[in-house]
Design a protein around this motif. Structure first.
Motif: not given
Length: 575
Positions: A38-42, A52-65, A99-102
């Motif tokens: 659900k969450h990834v931090m890059i 690439q991120l979408l392909q690896r984690f298609p159901n992300l709800e939260s992304l920190k970049l 995605l709900k959190v950016v």
């Protein structure tokens, strides 16, 4: 049955490293982890592409970049280095349906990016954080505040926002009823109508945290009365006579506080609710050592304190005696002229020893010191068993530090604080020998991020250091004497390293040639040549050359500015 267990258990695992390990067990574990993350931090926006991120984690709800390197906060990275959010927003707008959190940090964000984000995802976005970002104006914020009606968090702290008007806040007040956190602290946003803040407080019953700019406290009387759920407030200012503020009533749940420009005259307004304070931010208060000694005993339940070194050793001794639940302590450097006015306003081994003995629940400490000894570091290693994050800077002043080098103290600190995951030590030449640098490597089993400033004597120390640190992922080095060749060898030894930033090293005669041994697949190497930077109107400083190296699945950067030289293109392995 093992696949059934994977599918049932993995969604409940939140720790990123644990999920990463599970994904390596078998193909089915990889697939389930991919679908349920659900969450990834890059940590660097050039480490992967949005696709690439979408392909690896298609159901992300939260992304920190994260964009620019951390050194950009101190003006050490050229403004044109990069870190544009545009390609990410374009992909988010069409592909990241969950995605709900950016959260964008140290990135260049334009008004068009915010407009696209708001129109494409405004109905589902719950959190928008523009953290230390630049490039946008209040026009872009207006789109976010108008379209994102389910927003519970709007965070702009320390961003460089171009202010055109205050309509963005008015739009937020008119369109939102679910806001919980509003933060535009340490920005230049001054055209704020306090009536809009009051309307937000009335409409948003779950509003718990508000951090603003320099708004007169007396103008916020209605806001404080309406914000019945408020637990944190930061900002505001005092322009009237001190006695005028005695009539202000603060929300009953307020327990995290940071008043700007509060002097000893206004300090009594905190007394009625000081005993329930868990966090106190005094970084921009106008208090001296004596004021700290008066205020802190009234705050026995503090868990977080942020202040400047004007607190002095005497203030730290009071803190250690009174605040036994303290978990986070941050002591920034004050203005030099203020330190001269207040002779007590210095922090040394005396204050740190008291803290180590009195605040044994401490998990985080970041401090600028005027003096430090091996014994003080040994005491910290002996008592602070919960410490996870340690950062110490020795101020470069004229006085002689008698207990250098700090080899034995650093070894005792690291061996005693086994939970440390982040470690920063910034000394001065002679502060740590090659032996001490080797001690750091040998005793940093769990540390993932490290900053080393002016440490070691030669390449031998760096090589000794690199034999340890099995879990080190990010290394930042400044002002050290290491050669390009030693840096390349060290990187090859540090098996877990994903990111390296170095400023101030011994360059080779063949510019960057000695760095070539660390060239490898998926590894970007960038060189920022030395440059002169203007400070003020009539002062220039020389910034030494930088090396920035990092793993990347994205391939070579396509937006290299003139200030950056790519040493090598990323070598992408064929599948």
């Amino acid at each position: 049955m093992s696949y059934v267990v994977f599918e049932c258990v993995i969604p409940y695992i939140q720790d990123t490293l644990t999920r990463q390990s599970v994904s390596l067990v078998c193909k089915r574990g990889y697939e389930v982890e991919s679908q349920t993350r659900k969450h990834v931090m890059i940590a660097l926006c050039y480490a992967a592409t949005p696709k690439q991120l979408l392909q690896r984690f298609p159901n992300l709800e939260s992304l920190k970049l994260k964009g620019k390197p951390r050194a950009a906060m101190y003006n050490l990275i050229p403004e044109d280095w990069g870190g544009f959010v545009k390609p990410w927003v374009e992909e988010i707008a069409v592909s990241f349906s969950c995605l709900k959190v950016v959260h964008f940090r140290r990135m260049i964000v334009y008004d068009g990016d915010l407009e696209l984000l708001a129109k494409a995802r405004g109905g589902v976005l719950q959190v928008v954080k523009l953290d230390k970002c630049s490039g946008f104006s209040t026009d872009g914020l207006k789109h976010i505040c108008r379209c994102c009606r389910n927003l519970n968090t709007l965070f702009l702290e320390e961003s460089q926002v171009i202010e055109k008007d205050g309509e963005w806040l008015h739009e937020l007040a008119l369109n939102n009823t679910v806001l919980e956190t509003l933060n535009f602290y340490m920005t230049d946003l001054s055209q704020v109508n306090f009536k809009d803040l009051e309307l937000i407080a009335r409409n948003c019953k779950d509003l718990v945290s508000v951090k603003i700019g320099d708004c007169e406290i007396l103008d916020l009387v209605g806001f404080f009365q309406a914000a019945v759920s408020l637990e944190e407030f930061g900002g505001g200012c005092f322009n009237e006579q001190a006695e005028q503020y005695g009539s202000v009533t603060y929300p009953p749940r307020l327990c995290r506080l940071g008043f700007n420009y509060m002097s000893s005259n206004e300090m009594p307004i905190v007394y009625p609710f000081a005993s329930r304070l868990k966090k106190l931010d005094l970084l921009y208060a106008l208090l001296d050592t004596e004021d700290h000694c008066i205020l802190l005993p009234k705050c026995p339940n503090l868990e977080v304190l942020e202040t400047r070194n004007v607190i002095g050793d005497r203030g730290l001794e009071v803190l250690a005696r009174v605040c036994k639940n303290l978990k986070r302590l941050r002591i920034e450097r004050g203005a030099d002229e203020q330190e001269l006015e207040d002779e007590e306003g210095i922090v040394s081994q005396i204050g740190l020893t008291a803290i180590a003995q009195g605040c044994i629940e401490l998990e985080y400490i970041a401090v600028y010191v005027s003096d430090i000894t091996n014994t003080a570091l040994e005491v910290m290693g002996m008592h602070l068993k919960n410490l996870c994050d340690f950062r110490l800077v020795l101020l470069d002043k004229e006085e002689v530090i008698t207990d250098l080098p700090l080899d034995n103290g650093v070894r005792a600190l690291l061996s005693g604080c086994q939970k440390l995951k982040r470690f920063a030590l910034y000394l001065r030449p002679g502060g740590l020998t090659d032996v001490g640098l080797t001690y750091i490597g040998q005793n940093s089993h769990n540390i993932r991020w490290m900053l080393l400033g002016y440490l070691g004597q030669s390449d031998e120390g760096l090589i000794g250091f690199s034999q340890g640190c099995p879990n080190l992922q990010k290394l930042e080095v400044r002002g050290c004497c290491f050669s390009e060749q030693a840096l390349a060898v060290a990187v090859l030894h540090l098996r877990s390293l994903r990111y390296l930033w170095v400023q101030g090293y011994r360059g080779s005669s063949n510019y960057g040639f000695d760095l070539l041994p660390m060239v490898r697949p998926f590894w970007n190497i960038e060189i920022i040549p030395s440059r002169r930077v203007l400070l003020g109107e009539d002062r220039e400083v020389e910034h030494p050359a930088h090396i920035l190296a990092y793993y990347s699945l994205a391939g070579p950067r396509t937006d290299f500015p003139p200030s950056v030289i790519p040493l090598n293109a990323v070598m992408v392995l064929e599948e």
